[in-house]
Every structure is written in C-alpha cells, then in structure tokens.
Design an enzyme around this catalytic site. Structure first.
Site, PDB file in Angstrom:
ATOM      1  N   VAL A 111       1.880   6.669   7.019  1.00 34.36           N
ATOM      2  CA  VAL A 111       0.980   7.158   5.966  1.00 34.36           C
ATOM      3  C   VAL A 111      -0.438   6.733   6.352  1.00 34.36           C
ATOM      4  O   VAL A 111      -0.664   5.567   6.722  1.00 34.36           O
ATOM      5  CB  VAL A 111       1.379   6.583   4.589  1.00 34.36           C
ATOM      6  CG1 VAL A 111       0.395   7.021   3.516  1.00 34.36           C
ATOM      7  CG2 VAL A 111       2.792   7.023   4.238  1.00 34.36           C
ATOM      8  N   SER A 152      -1.740  -3.531   5.745  1.00 32.75           N
ATOM      9  CA  SER A 152      -2.254  -4.638   4.924  1.00 32.75           C
ATOM     10  C   SER A 152      -3.448  -5.281   5.614  1.00 32.75           C
ATOM     11  O   SER A 152      -4.371  -5.769   4.960  1.00 32.75           O
ATOM     12  CB  SER A 152      -1.162  -5.680   4.706  1.00 32.75           C
ATOM     13  OG  SER A 152       0.011  -5.052   4.215  1.00 32.75           O
ATOM     14  N   LYS A 205       4.871   3.523  11.640  1.00 31.66           N
ATOM     15  CA  LYS A 205       3.611   2.812  11.949  1.00 31.66           C
ATOM     16  C   LYS A 205       3.859   1.700  12.978  1.00 31.66           C
ATOM     17  O   LYS A 205       3.055   1.478  13.864  1.00 31.66           O
ATOM     18  CB  LYS A 205       3.045   2.250  10.642  1.00 31.66           C
ATOM     19  CG  LYS A 205       2.108   1.079  10.748  1.00 31.66           C
ATOM     20  CD  LYS A 205       0.754   1.513  11.239  1.00 31.66           C
ATOM     21  CE  LYS A 205      -0.284   0.419  11.199  1.00 31.66           C
ATOM     22  NZ  LYS A 205       0.144  -0.890  11.650  1.00 31.66           N
ATOM     23  N   GLN A 237       6.824 -14.945  12.795  1.00 32.15           N
ATOM     24  CA  GLN A 237       6.339 -13.842  13.621  1.00 32.15           C
ATOM     25  C   GLN A 237       4.838 -13.882  13.869  1.00 32.15           C
ATOM     26  O   GLN A 237       4.275 -12.961  14.454  1.00 32.15           O
ATOM     27  CB  GLN A 237       6.750 -12.490  13.026  1.00 32.15           C
ATOM     28  CG  GLN A 237       6.049 -12.105  11.748  1.00 32.15           C
ATOM     29  CD  GLN A 237       6.709 -10.900  11.107  1.00 32.15           C
ATOM     30  OE1 GLN A 237       7.822 -10.973  10.604  1.00 32.15           O
ATOM     31  NE2 GLN A 237       6.032  -9.755  11.142  1.00 32.15           N
ATOM     32  N   GLY A 245       1.805   3.205   2.251  1.00 28.10           N
ATOM     33  CA  GLY A 245       2.776   3.283   3.348  1.00 28.10           C
ATOM     34  C   GLY A 245       4.088   2.626   2.933  1.00 28.10           C
ATOM     35  O   GLY A 245       5.174   3.194   3.132  1.00 28.10           O
ATOM     36  N   HIS A 246       3.991   1.444   2.328  1.00 29.84           N
ATOM     37  CA  HIS A 246       5.199   0.768   1.830  1.00 29.84           C
ATOM     38  C   HIS A 246       5.858   1.610   0.737  1.00 29.84           C
ATOM     39  O   HIS A 246       7.083   1.790   0.715  1.00 29.84           O
ATOM     40  CB  HIS A 246       4.837  -0.592   1.230  1.00 29.84           C
ATOM     41  CG  HIS A 246       4.227  -1.575   2.191  1.00 29.84           C
ATOM     42  ND1 HIS A 246       2.963  -2.081   2.040  1.00 29.84           N
ATOM     43  CD2 HIS A 246       4.730  -2.146   3.317  1.00 29.84           C
ATOM     44  CE1 HIS A 246       2.704  -2.938   3.019  1.00 29.84           C
ATOM     45  NE2 HIS A 246       3.754  -2.984   3.815  1.00 29.84           N
ATOM     46  N   GLN A 275       8.475  -2.069  16.718  1.00 30.81           N
ATOM     47  CA  GLN A 275       9.366  -2.858  15.848  1.00 30.81           C
ATOM     48  C   GLN A 275      10.633  -2.049  15.550  1.00 30.81           C
ATOM     49  O   GLN A 275      11.746  -2.587  15.555  1.00 30.81           O
ATOM     50  CB  GLN A 275       8.618  -3.185  14.558  1.00 30.81           C
ATOM     51  CG  GLN A 275       9.428  -3.870  13.500  1.00 30.81           C
ATOM     52  CD  GLN A 275       8.523  -4.416  12.396  1.00 30.81           C
ATOM     53  OE1 GLN A 275       7.910  -5.437  12.562  1.00 30.81           O
ATOM     54  NE2 GLN A 275       8.436  -3.710  11.282  1.00 30.81           N
ATOM     55  N   HIS A 306       0.868  -1.185   0.000  1.00 31.26           N
ATOM     56  CA  HIS A 306       0.000   0.000   0.000  1.00 31.26           C
ATOM     57  C   HIS A 306       0.901   1.229   0.000  1.00 31.26           C
ATOM     58  O   HIS A 306       2.140   1.113  -0.022  1.00 31.26           O
ATOM     59  CB  HIS A 306      -0.953  -0.032   1.201  1.00 31.26           C
ATOM     60  CG  HIS A 306      -0.263  -0.250   2.524  1.00 31.26           C
ATOM     61  ND1 HIS A 306       0.600   0.663   3.071  1.00 31.26           N
ATOM     62  CD2 HIS A 306      -0.291  -1.300   3.385  1.00 31.26           C
ATOM     63  CE1 HIS A 306       1.048   0.209   4.222  1.00 31.26           C
ATOM     64  NE2 HIS A 306       0.532  -0.991   4.434  1.00 31.26           N
TER      65      HIS A 306
HETATM   66  P1  AMP Z   1       4.572  -4.902   6.795  1.00 34.01           P
HETATM   67  O1  AMP Z   1       4.419  -5.315   5.365  1.00 34.01           O
HETATM   68  O2  AMP Z   1       3.280  -4.591   7.473  1.00 34.01           O
HETATM   69  O3  AMP Z   1       5.459  -5.841   7.576  1.00 34.01           O
HETATM   70  O4  AMP Z   1       5.343  -3.512   6.762  1.00 34.01           O
HETATM   71  C1  AMP Z   1       6.574  -3.369   6.106  1.00 34.01           C
HETATM   72  C2  AMP Z   1       7.183  -2.026   6.473  1.00 34.01           C
HETATM   73  O5  AMP Z   1       6.292  -0.988   6.065  1.00 34.01           O
HETATM   74  C3  AMP Z   1       7.380  -1.879   7.982  1.00 34.01           C
HETATM   75  O6  AMP Z   1       8.600  -1.187   8.226  1.00 34.01           O
HETATM   76  C4  AMP Z   1       6.189  -1.058   8.388  1.00 34.01           C
HETATM   77  O7  AMP Z   1       6.391  -0.295   9.556  1.00 34.01           O
HETATM   78  C5  AMP Z   1       6.017  -0.158   7.163  1.00 34.01           C
HETATM   79  N1  AMP Z   1       4.648   0.357   7.106  1.00 34.01           N
HETATM   80  C6  AMP Z   1       3.506  -0.370   7.205  1.00 34.01           C
HETATM   81  N2  AMP Z   1       2.427   0.441   7.164  1.00 34.01           N
HETATM   82  C7  AMP Z   1       2.897   1.707   7.067  1.00 34.01           C
HETATM   83  C8  AMP Z   1       2.281   3.002   7.003  1.00 34.01           C
HETATM   84  N3  AMP Z   1       0.969   3.154   7.053  1.00 34.01           N
HETATM   85  N4  AMP Z   1       3.084   4.079   6.911  1.00 34.01           N
HETATM   86  C9  AMP Z   1       4.437   3.944   6.868  1.00 34.01           C
HETATM   87  N5  AMP Z   1       5.080   2.762   6.924  1.00 34.01           N
HETATM   88  C10 AMP Z   1       4.326   1.649   7.027  1.00 34.01           C
END
Ligand code: AMP
Length: 299
Positions: free
Chosen positions: A185, A195, A158, A70, A45-46, A162, A43
């Site tokens: 984001v 996600s 976010k 995890q 954010g990524h 972590q 999305h």
């Molecule tokens: P994930 O796929 O959820 O493991 O997230 C992968 C990376 O994207 C991690 O470093 C998350 O913190 C970051 N991330 C997930 N959602 C957001 C968001 N809304 N805004 C910024 N970074 C994000």
C-alpha cells in the site's frame, strides 16, 4: 466467508498462554484463524492485511510487538515509533478479534539463547546489510506461530525478502500454516507506507518517493530491452535504478537489484518473473521497496 459480528474493540492480550487458549477455542469450533504480525505504529498497509485476512478467515489475530531481536542497532530499536493509543484507534475501523501484545521482558525467557536462521535467501541483500535481522525475524515469527497456531499467516509484499525468508522457513520446518501475501500500500506520491516514514524530516519525506521512481525506471529499462539477454537487461535496469536514486541528494543507496523473488539471487536465464528491489538510507531512516516485474521474452 467471514461472518459479520457487531464491532467491539478487540481484547489486547499480553499473556501467550491466554492468547493460545483463546485461539485454540476458536479452532476447536471449526473457525479458521488468520494471523497478522506487526510491530505496531499501524498504518493503512497493516490495515489492508487485516481486511484481507478478515475476508479469508473467521477470526483475525494481530500482534503488536517491537521485536528487539531483529534490530542490530540499539538506537534504531529505541527510536522505532510506538503509539498504542494510535494503534487502538486505527483498529476500531477494521475487524480484529484479538490483539496479541506480549512484553519483551517476558516473551523472551531470561537466558533466551535460540535463533532460527534461514541460510541462502536470509543471507543476501537485507540479510547482508543488516546482520542478524532475519534471524531475529525468523525467531520471533516461530515463537508467534507456536503461540497463535494460526491457519493463515498474512505478510506484506512491502517486505518481499521477509516473505521469501518466512516461506522458506515455513516449508523447511513444517509449520502447518498457509502463507498469504497482501500487496504494497502506497502514499499518493508512490512512497510505500512504513512505520519508519514517521521519522523522516520534511525534506527527506519530499525525496523519499525516489525509491518508487527508481523501481519504475528499472521496470521501463527491462521492458525497453525485451529481446536482450537477461543478464544484460538486469545490469541496465540496475543502472537506471541507481541513476534515479542519485537524483535525491539526501538518499544513500545500499542496493538496487533485479532478483529472483524466491531466492533473492540473480534470476536464472528463462525466468518469467523477477523482482526489482531497492534500499536507501536517509539521515533519519533507512527505506526499502520492491516491484514485481515480468521478464517476458528473457533469455
Ligand atoms: P511491520 O510492522 O513493519 O513489521 O509490518 C508488519 C506487516 O505489515 C509485515 O508483513 C509488512 O510487510 C506489512 N506491511 C508493512 N508496510 C506495508 C505496506 N505499505 N503495504 C502492505 N503491507 C505492509
């Protein structure tokens, strides 16, 4: 600055050895490599992390790997959203040089028995509510860093705990990588992109912004009691956050706290920066969010 290259779809690489030799070749030419680990179902954010990484390094490697280690519940792992065609489509809009997508069955060697655990910050809040979660995260990020050997590791605010856990690990275990953090984001209504949001029903989605509402209520409460002792301000802020979440009938609060952003313990008297953190369970997904707050004239 990142050099502009014609945008071709990045190669998707499953083999750790192939990815490592590609990244080593780039570094041997003096190119700085940034790494963005994800679990896919991408999305904005990524993508914002990828864009920031592309501005600060010569090469960007993104990983897509739903890390079984995890997830404490098998059902949560099984229902984690996955859509590689969607991910490929989204990645066409940004500059990524390689996507590392290992297969769980081969990335973890048969008999895999090693865990990286981060005591202290890794045991609090999320660590307590999701036993084994941060050991799973720290272990997979260790493996990914050994394969990619990046100059920069890009993480999202976010998942603030972590970030704190991985900063601790990078420092304690002498990983030669700089940790960079991109801001959260959000959707237009304040919900932090995740996600997991895809799993929410329409009614749950309508109530999900309550986490951000709660964080703002916590921030307002802290600001209104600027001269009170910090412990008292923290209690009032936590009460305000709990009251906000209670307004959403589908949300069950796990925690609402003011913490130190590095340790996730209560902030020390005199601390200048704090972090409001909240976690709530909806029937279809558990959501977390956080907000950085100045503690100003706190005593
Ligand atoms: P994930 O796929 O959820 O493991 O997230 C992968 C990376 O994207 C991690 O470093 C998350 O913190 C970051 N991330 C997930 N959602 C957001 C968001 N809304 N805004 C910024 N970074 C994000």
């Amino acid at each position: 600055m990142a050099r502009e290259r014609p945008r071709r779809p990045a190669p998707w690489i499953a083999s750790p050895a192939r990815l490592r030799s590609l990244a080593r070749a780039w570094r041997a030419r003096g190119e700085r490599v940034a790494f963005v680990p994800t679990m896919g179902y991408l999305h904005d954010g990524h993508l914002s992390l990828v864009e920031r990484a592309a501005r600060s390094a010569d090469r960007v490697i993104l990983s897509v790997f739903v890390n079984p280690l995890q997830f404490e519940a098998r059902a949560d792992l099984a229902s984690y959203p996955r859509d590689l065609a969607h991910d490929r489509r989204l990645l066409r809009g940004v500059r990524v040089d390689a996507v590392f997508a290992p297969r769980a069955a081969t990335f973890y060697a048969p008999g895999h028995a090693t865990r990286v655990t981060v005591a202290g910050v890794g045991e609090r809040l999320e660590g307590a509510f999701r036993p084994g979660h941060f050991a799973g995260v720290a272990t997979v990020v260790t493996k990914l860093l050994h394969v990619v050997e990046p100059d920069q590791l890009w993480l999202g605010q976010k998942d603030a705990q972590q970030v704190a856990v991985l900063r601790r690990m990078v420092l304690d275990l002498d990983f030669a990588v700089d940790v960079h953090v991109g801001p959260t984001v959000r959707e237009a209504d304040g919900l932090a992109m995740s996600s997991r949001n895809a799993r929410l029903t329409a009614r749950e989605r309508a109530q999900a912004p309550v986490l951000y509402v709660a964080l703002q209520a916590g921030r307002a409460s802290l600001a209104a009691r600027g001269s009170a002792p910090l412990a008292r301000r923290a209690l009032a802020a936590e009460r305000a956050m709990r009251a906000a979440v209670a307004c959403a009938p589908l949300a069950r609060l796990d925690y609402a706290r003011l913490v130190d952003p590095g340790t996730f313990d209560a902030p020390a008297p005199g601390a200048r920066k704090g972090l409001l953190v909240v976690a709530a369970r909806f029937p279809s997904a558990r959501l977390i969010d956080n907000l950085q707050v100045p503690l100003g004239s706190a005593r």
